[in-house]
Design a protein around this motif. Structure first.
Motif, PDB file in Angstrom:
ATOM      1  N   ALA A 184      33.887  49.848  35.476  1.00 13.35           N
ATOM      2  CA  ALA A 184      34.718  49.121  36.457  1.00 13.35           C
ATOM      3  C   ALA A 184      36.035  48.687  35.846  1.00 13.35           C
ATOM      4  CB  ALA A 184      33.973  47.908  36.975  1.00 13.35           C
ATOM      5  N   LEU A 207      29.258  40.890  30.644  1.00 17.40           N
ATOM      6  CA  LEU A 207      30.463  41.372  31.301  1.00 17.40           C
ATOM      7  C   LEU A 207      31.045  40.240  32.130  1.00 17.40           C
ATOM      8  CD1 LEU A 207      29.117  44.736  32.803  1.00 17.40           C
ATOM      9  CD2 LEU A 207      30.389  44.421  30.665  1.00 17.40           C
ATOM     10  N   VAL A 259      26.899  39.813  37.578  1.00  9.65           N
ATOM     11  CA  VAL A 259      27.658  40.777  36.762  1.00  9.65           C
ATOM     12  C   VAL A 259      27.551  40.459  35.272  1.00  9.65           C
ATOM     13  CG1 VAL A 259      29.913  39.615  36.823  1.00  9.65           C
ATOM     14  CG2 VAL A 259      29.799  42.113  36.661  1.00  9.65           C
ATOM     15  N   ASN A 260      27.325  39.192  34.964  1.00 13.87           N
ATOM     16  CA  ASN A 260      27.186  38.785  33.551  1.00 13.87           C
ATOM     17  C   ASN A 260      25.743  38.923  33.059  1.00 13.87           C
ATOM     18  OD1 ASN A 260      25.922  36.706  34.885  1.00 13.87           O
ATOM     19  ND2 ASN A 260      26.833  35.068  33.664  1.00 13.87           N
ATOM     20  N   GLN A 312      34.894  38.857  34.463  1.00 17.23           N
ATOM     21  CA  GLN A 312      36.322  38.938  34.774  1.00 17.23           C
ATOM     22  C   GLN A 312      37.090  38.087  33.781  1.00 17.23           C
ATOM     23  OE1 GLN A 312      38.578  38.136  38.438  1.00 17.23           O
ATOM     24  NE2 GLN A 312      36.767  38.835  39.553  1.00 17.23           N
ATOM     25  N   LEU A 345      38.213  43.766  42.865  1.00 16.71           N
ATOM     26  CA  LEU A 345      37.930  44.656  41.742  1.00 16.71           C
ATOM     27  C   LEU A 345      36.749  45.561  42.114  1.00 16.71           C
ATOM     28  CD1 LEU A 345      38.257  42.293  38.631  1.00 16.71           C
ATOM     29  CD2 LEU A 345      39.920  43.940  39.511  1.00 16.71           C
ATOM     30  N   PRO A 346      36.645  46.728  41.464  1.00 16.00           N
ATOM     31  CA  PRO A 346      35.600  47.690  41.845  1.00 16.00           C
ATOM     32  C   PRO A 346      34.189  47.095  41.903  1.00 16.00           C
ATOM     33  CG  PRO A 346      37.148  48.715  40.336  1.00 16.00           C
ATOM     34  CD  PRO A 346      37.554  47.279  40.449  1.00 16.00           C
ATOM     35  N   SER A 354      40.587  41.917  34.830  1.00 10.63           N
ATOM     36  CA  SER A 354      39.743  43.107  34.828  1.00 10.63           C
ATOM     37  C   SER A 354      38.343  42.710  34.380  1.00 10.63           C
ATOM     38  CB  SER A 354      40.330  44.162  33.892  1.00 10.63           C
ATOM     39  OG  SER A 354      40.529  43.602  32.611  1.00 10.63           O
ATOM     40  N   LEU A 355      37.405  43.619  34.634  1.00  7.78           N
ATOM     41  CA  LEU A 355      36.015  43.391  34.236  1.00  7.78           C
ATOM     42  C   LEU A 355      35.789  44.057  32.889  1.00  7.78           C
ATOM     43  CD1 LEU A 355      33.221  42.301  35.321  1.00  7.78           C
ATOM     44  CD2 LEU A 355      32.712  44.690  35.833  1.00  7.78           C
ATOM     45  N   LEU A 363      26.308  46.102  28.342  1.00  5.13           N
ATOM     46  CA  LEU A 363      26.114  47.295  29.173  1.00  5.13           C
ATOM     47  C   LEU A 363      27.427  48.065  29.253  1.00  5.13           C
ATOM     48  CD1 LEU A 363      24.255  46.249  32.464  1.00  5.13           C
ATOM     49  CD2 LEU A 363      23.462  47.877  30.741  1.00  5.13           C
TER      50      LEU A 363
END
Lengths: 439, 439
Positions: free
Chosen positions: A439, A187, B353-354, A189, B296-297, A199-200, A435
């Motif tokens: 978000a 994931l 996050v990645n 940005q 971002l969230p 966005s993510l 995953l």
């Protein structure tokens, strides 16, 4: 590095598989890995490949088959990482190589005792060969730098520093795994085309980077640069390396401080590390194209000009789920390390010129090793012109970037008449779905 | 993180120096370091500061003064690096903090046995507190990013990703040292103004970077991002950090992959790591300027908005050889960490996050912590407008960049009425002359 008796292509081993057609691991190679029996709770330990077998260095040390410096080197290699062996330096590695070369030859008196130290590769699993203190990725292919630069700056693809500076940057060590690694699509940005806000989301432009990994042997003291003449004394050996990259995350994050999360989710090493000594027959001159600047003095030496480059042949195969089922793979790139613009010795000399201290087990990536023509490119972003020209695979499938379930296999080998084939084995990694994210 | 009995400003210790005016290390702080007696060959081990003393965690564990989870934490902290303690997590650190807070209070029954575990700080030398697996440098000051950007792009100083992405890049772990470090001015390739070819020379634009260092506690599994709500559970504590930078080397090398040799020659940490728990009284809201985008969230949480930032006051002093002789120092910057654009929790959430795996002992740099006004800038390149406006020191000397023999001292502390002062000690480094070069 000169040739010696261990390079003699006529040498024969009592391990029959060392003479199988196309084997990567004849008696003239003897690369190192960290292994244990699959699914066991045995301790990880160092091993040396011969044919389809592994010489277990822990068993070898315990059996007392070797003596002197070779025995000390085997003992250092018996640990769960090869850092201690890497720290010993060229004379110790050479002593172990010579002793193993002799003990594995047909008629060797050590055969009965050494036989008990063999583990079949088919029963082995592997670990990352060293505790990697720091990982540095270089950018040594001028063809890759030009191809990538052209996507961003069509009129001025190569930056003015490229032909002077062996460009490199620090990479993430913790997420480096060994061949067989599966990893989730990252994931990250991104700023999708036309969007006004990022966005993510899972990366949509997941790519490979065909690289070699170079393991540092003895380190240098902080503040003490390593001159070109001694640079290779600090290099243990070379393996295959895939530095997976998320191009959409990279494009949004990389300014002004370079790639970060676009590369740090996973990188994959081959288990076997081939020593510089084994590669000695495949040295080639380091040459600069007509009109290009010569390296500054701290990046230049007679030996480097004469034989600084290595002719390691490289191949990238793609296995989509359908290709895997059909039992075939699509070769998407073939090239050679000889096309690199900067040599291993130049990486060491440049990295330390500011006083930076290298440590045993540090890893250098060569950077993506694209060759002079586009079909020799080592990344999908080049092979597909930035995702605009999909690759057509033989079974009718197409690919721009990697899809979930795809595996990539890197192979490397050296081959020529008058020398034994020296292989690197393979480096395989597989993309798992991302995953789920809300978000 | 809520306040508990360890934060009570009225607590008094039987160690008298814990009440000295302006001490960094009252009973409410209890930061960790790795130390031994100066010039001894004692083993390195963990210690906790109290006043001008150190509680020797190895002696404490051996004396059996503590019990349960606190004793286990002390035992983990008795090793030569704090990684094992860092891996234990917040409940263990809290248990040790509470037990020490009680045992060091006036009237504690443990006083006689604990007294034998004290070593005077005046007799101690320090080591880097953890084996740093990976070091990541962030760029969390929008003021620094803007000031630097203005030097390169006057009309468009801040890049479009800055307010969305907590920009970071991988740094070099091997060359990180502890306060007291002296290092040679680095050699490097630069393209001097007006030159058509680069050359190798000692850096002429050697700079400081005022940063905080953040040590990771428990890691996360590869492929498993850490959500904002759990991010601070992965943070052990904070120290002072100077990420020395050679601006002329940086300018020539940094495109397209970021800074490399311009930063990897040396970085300096303060010995004492202050836990997040000790800093709890100094939390302040994380606020975005009017009109700036909200995170971002995946970078947002209630707790982060309410109390994600920390009001740590920071000061940089310069000691030229002449100032050192005169026994005075020139303060060149004062600012606070509260001005950072991204919080510690956001660094953790973004970094993972990645799927990137953090490990105990990993280090984050905050990036240069320049405040909103130019006299709050944390680097000479900002304070001197790119070297064009020399700083005038009180003794008549001037500086644009660092000269040989200069020392830089970073100090940090938290202070307000109704809470105990929490100090970080100091982080000192000194520039030695470059190696002679014939290149």
């Amino acid at each position: 590095m000169s040739l010696n008796e261990t390079h003699d292509p006529a040498l024969r081993s009592w391990v029959a598989s060392a003479h199988a057609a196309g084997t990567d691991f004849p008696l003239q190679n003897l690369p190192f890995a960290v292994f244990r029996r699959q699914g066991s709770s045995e301790p990880w330990r160092g091993g040396v490949a011969i044919g389809d077998q592994i010489v277990d260095l822990a068993a070898l040390a315990a059996a007392g088959v070797l003596s002197g410096e070779a025995a000390a080197a085997a003992q250092a290699g018996a640990q769960d990482k090869l850092n201690a062996l890497m720290a010993l330096g060229q004379p110790a590695w050479s002593a172990l190589r010579l002793a193993l070369s002799r003990a594995l030859r047909e008629g060797a008196a050590e055969q009965p005792r050494l036989q008990g130290c063999l583990v079949p590769q088919a029963q082995a699993e592997y670990d990352v060969p060293a505790r990697i203190g720091d990982y540095t990725d270089f950018y040594t292919s001028v063809h890759h730098a030009t191809n990538i630069g052209r996507l961003f700056r069509p009129d001025n693809p190569l930056l003015p520093n490229y032909k002077w500076v062996p460009i490199g940057y620090h990479g993430r060590a913790s997420s480096i795994g060994v061949s067989g690694q599966s990893f989730r699509r990252p994931l990250g940005q991104t700023l999708p085309p036309g969007a006004t806000q990022p966005s993510l989301a899972p990366s949509k432009r997941l790519d490979i980077e065909l690289e070699l990994g170079i393991f540092v042997g003895p380190g240098n003291a902080q503040g003490e640069p390593v001159p070109m003449e001694q640079a290779e004394d600090h290099v243990f050996g070379i393996c295959l390396f895939n530095d997976w990259s998320a191009r959409d995350i990279q494009a949004w994050e990389y300014q002004p401080l370079g790639p970060f999360l676009s590369k740090s989710f996973a990188s994959t090493l081959s288990p076997w590390v081939v020593t510089l000594e084994a590669l000695a027959p495949y040295r080639v001159p380091f040459e600069r194209p007509e009109g290009d600047p010569q390296p500054l003095p701290y990046l230049d030496s007679d030996a480097n000009r004469r034989e600084g480059s290595l002719d390691i042949q490289l191949q990238v195969d793609l296995l989509t789920p359908r290709l895997r089922e059909a039992g075939s793979a699509a070769t998407i790139c073939r090239t050679s390390y000889r096309h690199a613009y900067w040599t291993v010795a130049q990486m060491v000399a440049h990295h330390t010129v500011n006083g930076c201290n290298l440590q045993p087990g540090d890893l250098f990536g060569s950077g993506t090793l694209s060759g002079p023509t586009l079909d020799q490119a080592g990344a999908l972003i080049e092979l597909t012109a930035g995702g605009k020209q999909p690759l057509a695979l033989a079974n009718g499938e197409t690919r721009t970037f990697l899809e979930d379930g795809d595996s990539v296999v890197i192979r490397g080998w050296c081959e020529k008449s008058g020398a034994a084939r020296i292989g690197f084995g393979e480096c395989v990694g597989t993309v798992l779905p991302a995953l789920a994210t809300g978000a």
